[in-house]
Motif scaffolding. Structure first.
Motif, PDB file in Angstrom:
ATOM      1  N   THR A 183      -6.557  -6.151  -2.589  1.00 21.37           N
ATOM      2  CA  THR A 183      -7.666  -5.413  -1.992  1.00 21.37           C
ATOM      3  C   THR A 183      -8.996  -6.068  -2.358  1.00 21.37           C
ATOM      4  O   THR A 183     -10.059  -5.491  -2.140  1.00 21.37           O
ATOM      5  N   SER A 206      -2.216  -4.577  -6.511  1.00 19.29           N
ATOM      6  CA  SER A 206      -3.125  -3.692  -5.784  1.00 19.29           C
ATOM      7  C   SER A 206      -4.565  -4.166  -5.889  1.00 19.29           C
ATOM      8  O   SER A 206      -5.311  -4.134  -4.899  1.00 19.29           O
ATOM      9  N   TYR A 235      -5.220   4.721  -8.335  1.00 16.62           N
ATOM     10  CA  TYR A 235      -4.963   3.738  -7.284  1.00 16.62           C
ATOM     11  C   TYR A 235      -4.732   4.332  -5.903  1.00 16.62           C
ATOM     12  O   TYR A 235      -4.713   3.588  -4.916  1.00 16.62           O
ATOM     13  N   ARG A 262       0.809  -1.214   0.000  1.00 16.24           N
ATOM     14  CA  ARG A 262       0.000   0.000   0.000  1.00 16.24           C
ATOM     15  C   ARG A 262       0.850   1.277   0.000  1.00 16.24           C
ATOM     16  O   ARG A 262       0.768   2.083  -0.940  1.00 16.24           O
ATOM     17  N   LEU A 296      -5.462   2.111  -2.626  1.00 19.47           N
ATOM     18  CA  LEU A 296      -4.366   1.779  -1.719  1.00 19.47           C
ATOM     19  C   LEU A 296      -4.569   2.347  -0.315  1.00 19.47           C
ATOM     20  O   LEU A 296      -3.896   1.910   0.625  1.00 19.47           O
TER      21      LEU A 296
END
Length: 384
Positions: A313, A309, A370, A10, A374
């Motif tokens: 997630t 990512s 992103y 992240r 993140l």
């Protein structure tokens, strides 16, 4: 605890994306003479050092901190310890601009401390878990530390003439890491995304792909720009070219998250073939580096950061139209910087500027899209 410090990918992917934009936004005007950069490393030295030991090592940190937890089931840095790692990396990027007011030895210690701190965070779970396959990352991290140390030894005036060796050792270690991890994850991601596709893995090619890179790296470090190094570059280019071609499926063109990784790996093979051409004096050696950096590193890292990512997630593995554009732009940047200078040397400055603009645009899109992903929790409510 802030969500951004839940897991290594992240903060490091987010900040590496931001730094990729800043790095090029500062470098292009400096290169073209529109501005001057005063840093601890000097102007040229800053660009090469920060491309490898700033941006790329930042992405590697995010990837390894996340992957090692998955491989071992044991915790890597999170929360306060992850925030401390991130702060150390950030200080390494910021403090070189204050070389006029800070002692050089302090700047070097801060920058050199990051890789050992990262190694400790991934090394403890790797050793405890005892999976020998992944212990290879520990000597690779040692190699990055040695490479960075060589740069600092020259900048500090302790050993002249070793910074170039450090930069190229760092670059070749990144390439080796890409070849090792690319061989694992690109076929895996492809088979998972494309039902019925089975990637061909030829045992001899799988062994020779990293071994030829290691052989070239050693030859180039001890006998730079020599004919033996050129021959090994040709061999590494052919072997890794055969490898990426053997992974080919026309179906992956339907999935941007796949073709960006395949193209990124393909740029590594192109880089080696350009090095071989340079050893025969067919093209200038300085025109060969950016197929590796903008192509191999730039294309693969933006693709991998996007894929990781989304996956970590719990989001669908589909990219937004803006990221599809970003993937195209970063490949165009690689063509302009990695290939065309050899063909159109009189347009070199213009090609550098255009490539830099495309790089900035691609990573700016990544950051805009992103940053919310993140910094927000997983959509399935799981930790990470």
């Amino acid at each position: 605890m802030l969500v951004v410090f839940n897991l290594g990918f992240r903060p490091f992917f987010l900040l590496s994306g931001v730094f990729a934009v800043i790095l090029m936004a500062l470098w292009v005007p400096a290169f073209t003479g529109g501005s001057a950069l005063s840093t601890y490393y000097g102007q040229i030295g800053w660009h090469s050092h920060e491309m490898i030991f700033g941006y790329t090592v930042g992405v590697i940190a995010g990837f390894l901190l996340t992957s090692v937890r998955n491989w071992t089931g044991l915790a890597t840095a999170t929360g306060g310890s992850l925030a401390a790692l991130v702060t150390l990396w950030l200080l390494g990027r910021i403090l070189p601009f204050f070389s006029a007011t800070m002692p050089s030895w302090l700047l070097s210690i801060v920058d050199l401390a990051f890789v050992p701190a990262l190694t400790a965070s991934i090394g403890v779970p790797l050793v405890r878990h005892g999976e020998k396959r992944n212990l290879l990352f520990l000597p690779l991290m040692l190699g990055f530390f040695v490479a960075n140390l060589l740069v600092h030894l020259e900048v500090l005036g302790l050993i002249p003439g070793v910074a170039r060796h450090g930069i190229f050792l760092g670059l070749y270690l990144v390439i080796l890491l890409i070849v090792i991890m690319g061989g694992r994850v690109i076929p895996f991601f492809t088979e998972r995304a494309l039902s019925g596709v089975v990637i061909k893995r030829r045992l001899l090619v799988e062994w020779l792909a990293p071994l030829t890179v290691i052989a070239f790296m050693l030859a180039e470090l001890f006998f730079p720009n020599s004919k033996p190094a050129g021959a090994l570059a040709a061999l590494a280019g052919i072997i890794n070219g055969v490898r990426v071609i053997s992974w080919y499926s026309h179906r992956y063109w339907q999935v941007p998250l796949l073709w960006v990784l395949h193209l990124g790996y393909g740029w590594i093979a192109v880089g080696f073939l350009l090095r071989a051409a340079a050893s025969l004096e067919l093209i200038p050696a300085q025109f060969t580096i950016h197929a590796f950096t903008v192509g191999g590193i730039g294309v693969l890292t933006i693709g991998m950061m996007t894929r990781v990512s989304l996956g970590h997630t719990a989001r669908p593995l589909k990219v937004e139209p803006s990221m599809l554009i970003a993937f195209i732009l970063i490949n165009l940047a690689a063509v302009l910087r990695g290939l065309l200078p050899s063909i159109l040397p009189l347009w070199f400055s213009q090609l550098v500027i255009l490539s830099g603009i495309l790089w900035i645009a691609a990573f700016l899109m990544f950051v805009i899209v992103y940053a919310p992903i993140l910094t927000q929790r997983r959509i399935d409510g799981q930790p990470g």
